[in-house]
Each structure stands twice: as C-alpha cells, then as structure tokens.
Design a protein around this motif. Sequence first.
Motif, PDB file in Angstrom:
ATOM      1  N   UNK A   1       0.864  -1.169   0.000  1.00 14.39           N
ATOM      2  CA  UNK A   1       0.000   0.000   0.000  1.00 14.39           C
ATOM      3  C   UNK A   1       0.910   1.231   0.000  1.00 14.39           C
ATOM      4  N   UNK A   2       0.611   2.184  -0.839  1.00 18.55           N
ATOM      5  CA  UNK A   2       1.452   3.384  -0.918  1.00 18.55           C
ATOM      6  C   UNK A   2       1.210   4.312   0.269  1.00 18.55           C
ATOM      7  N   UNK A   6      -1.982   4.893   3.072  1.00 21.44           N
ATOM      8  CA  UNK A   6      -1.839   4.639   4.502  1.00 21.44           C
ATOM      9  C   UNK A   6      -2.231   5.871   5.310  1.00 21.44           C
ATOM     10  N   UNK A   7      -1.821   7.036   4.834  1.00 26.51           N
ATOM     11  CA  UNK A   7      -2.165   8.278   5.526  1.00 26.51           C
ATOM     12  C   UNK A   7      -3.672   8.513   5.514  1.00 26.51           C
ATOM     13  N   UNK A   8      -4.328   8.219   4.402  1.00 24.46           N
ATOM     14  CA  UNK A   8      -5.790   8.378   4.327  1.00 24.46           C
ATOM     15  C   UNK A   8      -6.485   7.450   5.310  1.00 24.46           C
ATOM     16  N   UNK A   9      -6.013   6.200   5.394  1.00 24.78           N
ATOM     17  CA  UNK A   9      -6.610   5.240   6.323  1.00 24.78           C
ATOM     18  C   UNK A   9      -6.433   5.731   7.753  1.00 24.78           C
ATOM     19  N   UNK A  23     -16.550   1.004   5.097  1.00 27.12           N
ATOM     20  CA  UNK A  23     -15.563   0.894   4.033  1.00 27.12           C
ATOM     21  C   UNK A  23     -14.991   2.255   3.687  1.00 27.12           C
ATOM     22  N   UNK A  24     -13.775   2.232   3.175  1.00 31.86           N
ATOM     23  CA  UNK A  24     -13.095   3.441   2.736  1.00 31.86           C
ATOM     24  C   UNK A  24     -12.645   3.203   1.305  1.00 31.86           C
ATOM     25  N   UNK A  25     -12.987   4.131   0.412  1.00 31.35           N
ATOM     26  CA  UNK A  25     -12.569   4.008  -0.980  1.00 31.35           C
ATOM     27  C   UNK A  25     -11.185   4.633  -1.131  1.00 31.35           C
ATOM     28  N   UNK A  26     -10.196   3.795  -1.438  1.00 31.89           N
ATOM     29  CA  UNK A  26      -8.824   4.273  -1.589  1.00 31.89           C
ATOM     30  C   UNK A  26      -8.570   4.825  -2.985  1.00 31.89           C
ATOM     31  N   UNK A  27      -9.200   4.231  -3.958  1.00 34.75           N
ATOM     32  CA  UNK A  27      -9.126   4.715  -5.338  1.00 34.75           C
ATOM     33  C   UNK A  27     -10.343   4.151  -6.063  1.00 34.75           C
TER      34      UNK A  27
END
Length: 130
Positions: A1-2, A6-9, A23-27
């Motif tokens: 994971x870039x 990780x910072x967004x999570x 849930x969290x949409x990463x992209x």
Amino acid sequence: MEKKSKQRVWRFLRSSKKAKFGSLELSPGLMLNLDPLVSEVWGRTRVYLETRREHLVVDPEIFGGEPILKGTRITCRSVLGRIEGGETLEELVEDYPEISMEAFEAALVYAKAHPPRGRPSAGKPWRKAA
C-alpha cells in the motif's frame, strides 16, 4: 500500500467516533472494508489512549521528563523492566495496592510502544569481538 493510502486510512480511523468503520474508498474500484481489519485493535487502542491520559504523566521536574505513573515516581520503563524480569502485573498491584491494574497496563503498553532512543547502552552489539 502506498504512503498516501496509509495516511488516508490513518486520518479516517483517527477522525472516526464510531465503533463501526464501514468501508473506505482508496481509489476508484478499490474499497477497503475496515471492520474486520481494525475494529478489535482500534477498540483496545482507544481504551489505552484514554487510560494513558488518566494514569500517566510527563513532568520535566521528575526524572527529566521520563513518563511515570501519576502520583508516583514509578517510570513506565521500570514497569516494563519488572515484567521482563519475570514479575506479573498482579504482583505489581500487590506491591503497590494504591495503583490500579489499569494504570500498570497503560505503563506497560507505553514502555513497549516507546523504546529508548539512541544506541544500545552495551555499545555495538551487532559487532562481534575479534
């Protein structure tokens, strides 16, 4: 994971006040279902953060700012040292009945999560004597 993901999570978890994360949409097309991954650990983390504020203190006038159990001169590192030396939390509570198990647990977690900085005191253990 870039790193950005990780910072967004981490920002999402820190800002969440709920017990369920969803849930969290990463992209686009990449959803991360956080509940099975972090719910239990995050719950324990929040309890630790609350008990840490309640039971631990850093005072520059006491041991040069080394974290201690509030109202005592017992450092978090000394609690870890006693546990690593074979004692149990129950024995510590027996020795110090005025201090709760919860306080000792917070000190233990703090000491494990914040190891001392700098070189090991024994010199350079990675080098073998010739």
